[in-house]
Motif scaffolding. Structure first.
Motif, short mmCIF file in Angstrom:
data_model
loop_
_atom_site.label_atom_id
_atom_site.label_comp_id
_atom_site.label_asym_id
_atom_site.label_seq_id
_atom_site.Cartn_x
_atom_site.Cartn_y
_atom_site.Cartn_z
N ILE A 79 0.87 -1.18 0.00
CA ILE A 79 0.00 0.00 0.00
C ILE A 79 0.90 1.23 0.00
CG2 ILE A 79 -1.87 1.23 1.14
CD1 ILE A 79 -2.67 -1.42 2.45
N ILE A 80 0.95 1.91 -1.13
CA ILE A 80 1.88 3.03 -1.29
C ILE A 80 1.24 4.34 -0.87
CG2 ILE A 80 3.24 4.31 -3.00
CD1 ILE A 80 3.44 1.60 -4.53
N ASP A 81 -0.01 4.55 -1.27
CA ASP A 81 -0.64 5.84 -0.95
C ASP A 81 -2.15 5.69 -1.02
OD1 ASP A 81 -0.75 8.51 -0.26
OD2 ASP A 81 -0.42 9.27 -2.28
N ILE A 82 -2.85 6.51 -0.24
CA ILE A 82 -4.30 6.65 -0.31
C ILE A 82 -4.59 8.14 -0.34
CG2 ILE A 82 -6.52 6.26 0.82
CD1 ILE A 82 -5.32 3.77 2.12
N GLU A 83 -5.19 8.60 -1.44
CA GLU A 83 -5.50 10.01 -1.61
C GLU A 83 -7.01 10.19 -1.69
OE1 GLU A 83 -3.02 11.90 -4.77
OE2 GLU A 83 -2.37 9.82 -5.08
N ASN A 174 2.46 -0.16 4.67
CA ASN A 174 2.38 -1.55 5.09
C ASN A 174 2.18 -2.47 3.89
OD1 ASN A 174 2.64 -0.60 7.65
ND2 ASN A 174 0.60 -1.17 8.34
N ILE A 175 2.46 -3.76 4.11
CA ILE A 175 2.26 -4.80 3.11
C ILE A 175 1.19 -5.74 3.62
CG2 ILE A 175 3.33 -6.62 1.73
CD1 ILE A 175 6.07 -5.36 2.49
N VAL A 176 0.19 -6.01 2.79
CA VAL A 176 -0.86 -6.97 3.14
C VAL A 176 -0.62 -8.24 2.32
CG1 VAL A 176 -3.34 -7.42 3.23
CG2 VAL A 176 -2.47 -5.09 3.57
N TYR A 177 -0.52 -9.37 3.00
CA TYR A 177 -0.31 -10.66 2.35
C TYR A 177 -1.65 -11.40 2.32
CZ TYR A 177 4.63 -9.68 3.32
OH TYR A 177 5.87 -9.10 3.38
N LEU A 178 -2.06 -11.82 1.12
CA LEU A 178 -3.36 -12.47 0.95
C LEU A 178 -3.18 -13.82 0.28
CD1 LEU A 178 -5.22 -9.34 -0.46
CD2 LEU A 178 -5.56 -10.33 1.81
N PRO A 179 -3.99 -14.81 0.67
CA PRO A 179 -3.90 -16.12 0.02
C PRO A 179 -4.44 -16.06 -1.41
CG PRO A 179 -5.73 -16.08 1.57
CD PRO A 179 -5.00 -14.79 1.74
#
Length: 305
Positions: A79-83, A174-179
């Motif tokens: 997740i790099i950015d949320i604008e 942060n990094i979200v790891y998903l199956p």
């Protein structure tokens, strides 16, 4: 940078049976545009939400096909950015929804709650409704997930695939790891929040539309059962279930499994989390509750030294 917008109706499920709206390559950065939980239908404090909203909440942008993703892989979402794409956020009290009233799932005999819309103006990093209701900009993705391998799952439901976890840790940096359960992963996201307290108590956070910048990576042949999150300082696992204690058990048990992968003895990891682990509630209002178990990296990485 590739921009991804929903070309037609948004999805209200996480499903493998819908046609992908875009394809992305591992390592590629993309900008994904999302609508708020109410599909941007509430625009003023005098709106009556129950008359405006449809039957479903949390429109998803997706599915997005990730090239090379196969069942048994892990999708790492940076997740790099949320604008924000507008200058206000919305929260509402709905008559039969939230953590402190009877709902369709938790039946009570109390009268429905009074309905109310709260409009928050976004300016200078603050969201302000009135002199008491003024809070800082703390954006995160309320829903983020991949498609389950068989059933379509409601966009209101968090589970093994991720989904509507409503955990503030799904934020920039942060990094979200998903199956990955299906070829292409079939990634979805939406329901951006400008901020939220633990539990999302009334059932709606500071709901906002947004432009979300993400980068996808694949970890080939690495299978995980539940969503994981990595920040610069912590390792985290999200568990979703009812009752809430089962969500806590899932999160902590899966975090022990991650620690074992990092070199810990299973029972020492159990002991370590007993003494230094952290746990908090993401949501206590959805079809399943979500809890986040955490350990600081300075402890988690000690086993590899």
């Amino acid at each position: 940078m590739k921009e991804i917008r929903q070309p037609g109706a948004h999805s209200y499920v996480f499903s493998r049976y819908l046609e992908p709206i875009a394809k992305v390559n591992p390592g590629e950065e993309v900008a994904i545009f999302t609508k708020d939980a109410f599909e941007d239908r509430i625009t003023k404090a005098t709106d009556i939400a129950s008359e405006i909203l449809g039957r479903y909440l949390n429109p998803q942008t997706g599915p997005i096909f990730v090239e090379g993703a196969e069942p048994g892989d892990t999708l790492a979402v940076h997740i790099i950015d949320i604008e924000p794409t507008r200058d206000y956020a919305v929260s509402v009290h709905l008559p039969n929804f939230g953590g402190l009233t009877g709902t369709e799932i938790t039946r009570m005999l109390n009268e429905p709650l009074p309905e109310k819309v709260f409009m928050y103006q976004l300016a200078d990093g603050m969201l302000t409704c009135n002199e008491r209701l003024s809070f800082p900009w703390r954006p995160f993705l309320g829903t983020i997930g991949t498609a389950p391998d068989l059933e379509a799952v409601s966009a209101l439901t968090p589970a093994e695939h991720g989904g509507n976890m409503d955990v503030p840790e799904t934020k920039p940096g942060n990094i979200v790891y998903l199956p990955v359960k299906v070829p292409g992963a079939y990634f979805y996201t939406g329901d951006c929040h400008a901020g939220q307290g633990d539990g999302e108590l009334c059932g709606t956070a500071l709901e906002i539309s947004a432009k979300v910048t993400l980068k996808f990576e694949l970890i080939k042949g690495k299978e995980i059962k539940w969503p994981r999150i990595e920040s610069p300082t912590e390792y985290m696992v999200v568990g979703s279930a009812r009752p809430m204690e089962d969500a806590a058990r899932i999160a902590y048990a899966e975090l022990i499994g991650w620690m074992v992968e990092l070199g810990w003895d299973k029972w020492e990891a159990y002991q370590a989390l007993t003494q230094i682990g952290k746990l908090h509630v993401g949501n206590m209002v959805d079809t399943y509750y979500s809890l986040v178990a955490k350990i600081d990296k300075k402890y988690a990485l000690s086993a590899s030294k």
